[in-house]
Design an enzyme around this catalytic site. Structure first.
Site, PDB file in Angstrom:
ATOM      1  CG  ASP A   5      -5.187  -6.039 -19.511  1.00 20.91           C
ATOM      2  OD1 ASP A   5      -4.140  -5.828 -18.859  1.00 20.91           O
ATOM      3  OD2 ASP A   5      -5.395  -7.096 -20.132  1.00 20.91           O
ATOM      4  N   GLY A  14      -8.168  -3.420  -5.069  1.00 20.71           N
ATOM      5  CA  GLY A  14      -7.210  -4.094  -4.202  1.00 20.71           C
ATOM      6  C   GLY A  14      -7.200  -3.565  -2.775  1.00 20.71           C
ATOM      7  CG  PHE A  15      -5.193  -4.749   1.631  1.00 18.85           C
ATOM      8  CD1 PHE A  15      -6.291  -4.557   2.459  1.00 18.85           C
ATOM      9  CD2 PHE A  15      -3.934  -4.877   2.225  1.00 18.85           C
ATOM     10  CE1 PHE A  15      -6.151  -4.487   3.841  1.00 18.85           C
ATOM     11  CE2 PHE A  15      -3.777  -4.818   3.596  1.00 18.85           C
ATOM     12  CZ  PHE A  15      -4.885  -4.615   4.404  1.00 18.85           C
ATOM     13  CE  LYS A  68       5.633  -3.235  -5.984  1.00 25.23           C
ATOM     14  NZ  LYS A  68       4.309  -2.754  -6.441  1.00 25.23           N
ATOM     15  CB  VAL A  83       0.225  -3.332   3.511  1.00 27.57           C
ATOM     16  CG1 VAL A  83      -0.961  -2.429   3.838  1.00 27.57           C
ATOM     17  CG2 VAL A  83       1.330  -2.523   2.830  1.00 27.57           C
ATOM     18  CB  ALA A  93      -6.222   0.351  -4.850  1.00 27.90           C
ATOM     19  CB  ALA A 131     -10.014   1.091  -7.995  1.00 26.66           C
TER      20      ALA A 131
END
Length: 325
Positions: free
Chosen positions: A69, A20-21, A172, A198, A23, A18
Site C-alpha cells: 500500500d 494497471g494498464f 499529478k 494512453v 504498468a 503493477a
C-alpha cells in the site's frame, strides 16, 4: 553514469501498481528482454485481477508480486529492497465523485510518491527512479494559446487546478514537483515521463479510465467532448519508460505524446471500420488541447507506431475483453 539497466548481470527492478494498464505493459517489456527480475507491487497478490501478470512470458521465473500500500511506508520499502531501479507507475484515479479531494486523491498521490522516493534513497542501491506523471501536469496553464507548443518546461498551474477543481491534474502536478524537489535535496536520480491520453490493447481484465474515452465514442448513450486530443499507445509508453531508465543521458522530464487527433475524425475513422456500433450522439464542444513536443524523448531514440494501428488494436482488445460486443 553506467546505463541503469545495462550489463549482463540480471537486474532487479520494482514496478508500483503493477496490475494497471501502463504498468502491466511495462512488466511485459521488462520480462520479455530476459534481463530483469521484477518486483511488482499490488494490493492483493492473490486477486484474480492480477492473473494476467502471472501469465506473462518469464513471469514464473522472474516476477514476484508483493502486497503493498503506497501509504504504508513499510510495505513500500520491503518491495523496493534489493532493487537497482524503480518505476513508480501507481496513481489514484477514483472512478466516483470525490467528496474530499485532499484525502481521496491528493494525499495518496503525493504521500505515495514520497514514500516510494524515501524508500529508494534509504535502500542506497537504487540507481534511478522513473516517475510516471502525465500531460495533466504540463497543460493546465492560464491564457495559453492553442497554437503555442508546450514542452518539458511547462508546468500546470496549481492555483488554476484548485480553482477549477481539476483534482487529477493537481495531484499529478504536486506529486511530480515533490519528486523533483526530493531529488534535489537528496541527490537521488529521478526521471519523469508525462504521457498524453494512453490507449491501446488491454492486458488487464478490466477497463481503465483512459481506455474508456474510446469506448465512449462507440456507445450512443455517452457524452463525448469534441476537441483536439492527444493520444499515445500504451506499448509505446512502456517502451519510453524502459528507454529513459536505461539511457545514461536521460534526465529531467519527458513528454510522451505521438498523435494529435480531432475527436470527430477519430469517430469517423471508427465508423468506417465498425459501422454497426451505436455511436455517441451527445456532444459538447470544448477547447482544444494545445500542441506538445516529444522531441526530447525522440532524441533519446523513442519511436511510436501509427495511430491507426493503436486505435484498431484498442477496439479489438475491448471486444476480446467483453467490453464491447
Amino acid at each position: 553514469m553506467e546505463a541503469a539497466g545495462g550489463g549482463t548481470t540480471m537486474k532487479t527492478v520494482c514496478v508500483t501498481g503493477a496490475g494497471g494498464f501502463v504498468a502491466s505493459w511495462l512488466v511485459e517489456r521488462l520480462l520479455a528482454g530476459g534481463r530483469y527480475m521484477v518486483h511488482g507491487t499490488v494490493r492483493d497478490p492473490g486477486d484474480a485481477k492480477n492473473a494476467h501478470l502471472l501469465g506473462l512470458d518469464g513471469a514464473a521465473e522472474r516476477l514476484r508480486l508483493l502486497k503493498a500500500d503506497l501509504l504504508d511506508y513499510g510495505s513500500v520499502a520491503a518491495a523496493i529492497a534489493g532493487c537497482g531501479g524503480v518505476f513508480h507507475v501507481a496513481c489514484p484515479v477514483p472512478d466516483y465523485a470525490l467528496t474530499d479531494p485532499e484525502v481521496e486523491i491528493l494525499a495518496p498521490a503525493v504521500t505515495g510518491t514520497m514514500n516510494v522516493l524515501r524508500a529508494c534513497s534509504e535502500a542506497e542501491v537504487v540507481k534511478r527512479v522513473v516517475v510516471v506523471s502525465s500531460l495533466s501536469a504540463v497543460m493546465i496553464k492560464p491564457e495559453w494559446g492553442e497554437c503555442k507548443v508546450m514542452d518539458e518546461g511547462c508546468w500546470s498551474d496549481v492555483d488554476l487546478c484548485r480553482t477549477t477543481e481539476n483534482w487529477y491534474c493537481l495531484s499529478k502536478t504536486l506529486a511530480e514537483r515533490e519528486a523533483f524537489d526530493y531529488a534535489k535535496r537528496t541527490g537521488i536520480d529521478v526521471v519523469s515521463v508525462c504521457p498524453s491520453l494512453v490507449i491501446g490493447p488491454l492486458l488487464q481484465p478490466t477497463l481503465n479510465a483512459s481506455s474508456s474515452v474510446v469506448v465512449d465514442f462507440l456507445k450512443g448513450d455517452r457524452l463525448v467532448k469534441m476537441k483536439l486530443r492527444h493520444f499515445v499507445d500504451v506499448r509505446d509508453v512502456a517502451d519510453a519508460l524502459l528507454l529513459v531508465y536505461e539511457s545514461p543521458a536521460a534526465s529531467g522530464r519527458y513528454i510522451c505524446n505521438s498523435h494529435p487527433r480531432l475527436v470527430s475524425d477519430v469517430i469517423k475513422l471508427l465508423k468506417s471500420w465498425y459501422p454497426t456500433y451505436q455511436y455517441a450522439t451527445k456532444f459538447v464542444q470544448v477547447s482544444h488541447e494545445p500542441p506538445f513536443s516529444s522531441k526530447k524523448l525522440q532524441a533519446l531514440g523513442w519511436k511510436f507506431r501509427p495511430f491507426e494501428e493503436t486505435l484498431r488494436d484498442s477496439v479489438e482488445s475491448f471486444k476480446a475483453a467483453g467490453v464491447l460486443d
